[in-house]
Design an enzyme around this catalytic site. Structure first.
Site, PDB file in Angstrom:
ATOM      1  N   ASP A 295       7.431  25.712  23.094  1.00 26.89           N
ATOM      2  CA  ASP A 295       6.220  25.995  23.885  1.00 26.89           C
ATOM      3  C   ASP A 295       5.631  27.336  23.439  1.00 26.89           C
ATOM      4  OD1 ASP A 295       6.688  23.658  25.207  1.00 26.89           O
ATOM      5  OD2 ASP A 295       7.520  24.579  27.006  1.00 26.89           O
TER       6      ASP A 295
ATOM      7  N   LYS B 194      -1.086  32.567  26.321  1.00 23.41           N
ATOM      8  CA  LYS B 194      -1.665  33.732  27.015  1.00 23.41           C
ATOM      9  C   LYS B 194      -0.776  34.948  26.803  1.00 23.41           C
ATOM     10  CE  LYS B 194      -4.165  31.362  30.663  1.00 23.41           C
ATOM     11  NZ  LYS B 194      -4.086  30.858  32.014  1.00 23.41           N
TER      12      LYS B 194
ATOM     13  N   GLU C  70      17.527  20.021  25.937  1.00 23.61           N
ATOM     14  CA  GLU C  70      16.184  19.812  26.493  1.00 23.61           C
ATOM     15  C   GLU C  70      16.282  20.006  28.010  1.00 23.61           C
ATOM     16  OE1 GLU C  70      12.906  19.052  25.431  1.00 23.61           O
ATOM     17  OE2 GLU C  70      12.611  19.130  27.596  1.00 23.61           O
TER      18      GLU C  70
ATOM     19  N   ASP D 130       2.862  24.913  15.297  1.00 28.12           N
ATOM     20  CA  ASP D 130       1.443  24.765  14.932  1.00 28.12           C
ATOM     21  C   ASP D 130       0.690  26.052  15.242  1.00 28.12           C
ATOM     22  OD1 ASP D 130       1.961  24.225  17.769  1.00 28.12           O
ATOM     23  OD2 ASP D 130      -0.226  24.117  17.870  1.00 28.12           O
TER      24      ASP D 130
ATOM     25  N   GLU E 233      19.549  20.988  18.044  1.00 28.23           N
ATOM     26  CA  GLU E 233      18.091  21.124  18.188  1.00 28.23           C
ATOM     27  C   GLU E 233      17.788  21.617  19.602  1.00 28.23           C
ATOM     28  OE1 GLU E 233      15.481  17.716  17.777  1.00 28.23           O
ATOM     29  OE2 GLU E 233      13.714  19.012  17.747  1.00 28.23           O
TER      30      GLU E 233
HETATM   31  C1  LIG Z   1       6.162  21.306  22.688  1.00 28.78           C
HETATM   32  S1  LIG Z   1       7.561  20.379  23.048  1.00 28.78           S
HETATM   33  C2  LIG Z   1       8.222  19.989  21.428  1.00 28.78           C
HETATM   34  C3  LIG Z   1       9.241  18.900  21.492  1.00 28.78           C
HETATM   35  C4  LIG Z   1       9.867  18.529  20.120  1.00 28.78           C
HETATM   36  N1  LIG Z   1      10.602  19.626  19.550  1.00 28.78           N
HETATM   37  C5  LIG Z   1       8.807  18.063  19.167  1.00 28.78           C
HETATM   38  O1  LIG Z   1       8.478  18.817  18.239  1.00 28.78           O
HETATM   39  O2  LIG Z   1       8.302  16.952  19.357  1.00 28.78           O
HETATM   40  C6  LIG Z   1       8.703  21.613  23.615  1.00 28.78           C
HETATM   41  C7  LIG Z   1       9.919  20.993  24.279  1.00 28.78           C
HETATM   42  O3  LIG Z   1      10.836  22.022  24.595  1.00 28.78           O
HETATM   43  C8  LIG Z   1      11.268  21.880  25.950  1.00 28.78           C
HETATM   44  N2  LIG Z   1      11.576  23.237  26.392  1.00 28.78           N
HETATM   45  C9  LIG Z   1      10.707  24.244  26.519  1.00 28.78           C
HETATM   46  N3  LIG Z   1      11.348  25.387  26.850  1.00 28.78           N
HETATM   47  C10 LIG Z   1      12.665  25.057  26.923  1.00 28.78           C
HETATM   48  C11 LIG Z   1      13.829  25.802  27.216  1.00 28.78           C
HETATM   49  N4  LIG Z   1      13.763  27.110  27.468  1.00 28.78           N
HETATM   50  N5  LIG Z   1      15.005  25.157  27.212  1.00 28.78           N
HETATM   51  C12 LIG Z   1      15.080  23.830  26.937  1.00 28.78           C
HETATM   52  N6  LIG Z   1      14.006  23.076  26.646  1.00 28.78           N
HETATM   53  C13 LIG Z   1      12.812  23.684  26.643  1.00 28.78           C
HETATM   54  C14 LIG Z   1      10.113  21.243  26.664  1.00 28.78           C
HETATM   55  O4  LIG Z   1      10.509  20.569  27.828  1.00 28.78           O
HETATM   56  C15 LIG Z   1       9.576  20.307  25.593  1.00 28.78           C
HETATM   57  O5  LIG Z   1      10.199  19.053  25.616  1.00 28.78           O
END
Ligand SMILES: C[S@@+](CC[C@H](N)C(=O)[O-])C[C@H]1O[C@@H](n2cnc3c(N)ncnc32)[C@H](O)[C@@H]1O
Length: 200
Positions: A109, A113, A59, A145, A34
């Site tokens: 994420d 924008k 993560e 979403d 994941e």
């Molecule tokens: C919006 S959260 C969603 C977390 C989880 N998948 C959920 O659905 O609850 C996005 C997660 O991805 C991590 N993240 C974002 N870009 C990343 C990257 N390039 N490499 C590793 N982690 C990343 C962020 O720190 C965050 O914890």
């Protein structure tokens, strides 16, 4: 390794060579990854249901991946490890090629924008990174979403000739993520897609 006492977070010995999976897990089993696992609530529940598979949560935020460690140790999970690193780098340089049977990317994420969209994980390069990571018959499971990001996810995979559309199994869709539960409570539905590697 006794999972109740040892950390489930894997300290990469180097970021210049690929990981040796036998150093992470006591048993060689099919591997699922994941990317951006957040607080790992999905991964821990899924790993508990599937003791015959190994799981890596990737993560970049320390506070979040520490939750994987805490929850996984509480559950006595020997089949789950966390790696604190950037997801695309992990796929390109650290994960052994063709080693994963599934990649899960849930609520990455969205970078809403326009000028920031190049930061999105699921962009033009992603299918090739996923193809390199996936074993024969492996699949990518996506959830978001964000309608615009969902469209982009579908476009990049539809353009990748190494993948075909597949279904998300019901038992997988049933396990929700932390962000997903929040969105769904607000009435925002989950957009879901899955793509399977074609065998040439
Ligand atoms: C919006 S959260 C969603 C977390 C989880 N998948 C959920 O659905 O609850 C996005 C997660 O991805 C991590 N993240 C974002 N870009 C990343 C990257 N390039 N490499 C590793 N982690 C990343 C962020 O720190 C965050 O914890």
């Amino acid at each position: 390794m006794n999972p109740s006492s040892s950390s489930l977070l894997y300290d990469l010995p180097t970021i210049l060579e690929r990981m040796v999976l036998a150093q992470l897990f006591p048993r060689p089993q099919p591997l699922e990854v994941e990317l951006g696992c957040g607080d790992a609530s999905f991964l821990i529940a899924y790993a508990r249901q599937n003791p015959g598979r190994n799981f890596i949560g990737v993560e970049r935020l320390l506070g979040r991946i520490q939750k994987l460690d805490k929850k996984g140790r509480r559950g006595g999970l020997a089949n789950t490890r966390g790696v604190r690193i950037e997801s695309a780098y992990f796929l390109e340089f650290l994960l052994p090629p063709r080693s994963a049977t599934a990649l899960h990317v849930y609520f990455p994420d969205p970078w809403p924008k326009k000028k920031h969209r190049r930061h999105r994980l699921i962009g033009e390069r992603f299918p090739a990174l996923a193809r390199q990571a996936l074993a024969r018959g492996g699949a990518v499971f996506l959830r978001t979403d964000d309608a615009d990001y969902f469209q982009q996810m579908n476009e990049v995979f539809d353009a990748a000739k190494e993948f075909e559309r597949t279904e998300t199994p019901a038992e997988l869709a049933e396990i929700t993520t932390d962000f997903e539960r929040e969105f769904n409570l607000q009435g925002i539905p989950t957009l879901r897609a899955a793509f399977r590697v074609l065998n040439f």
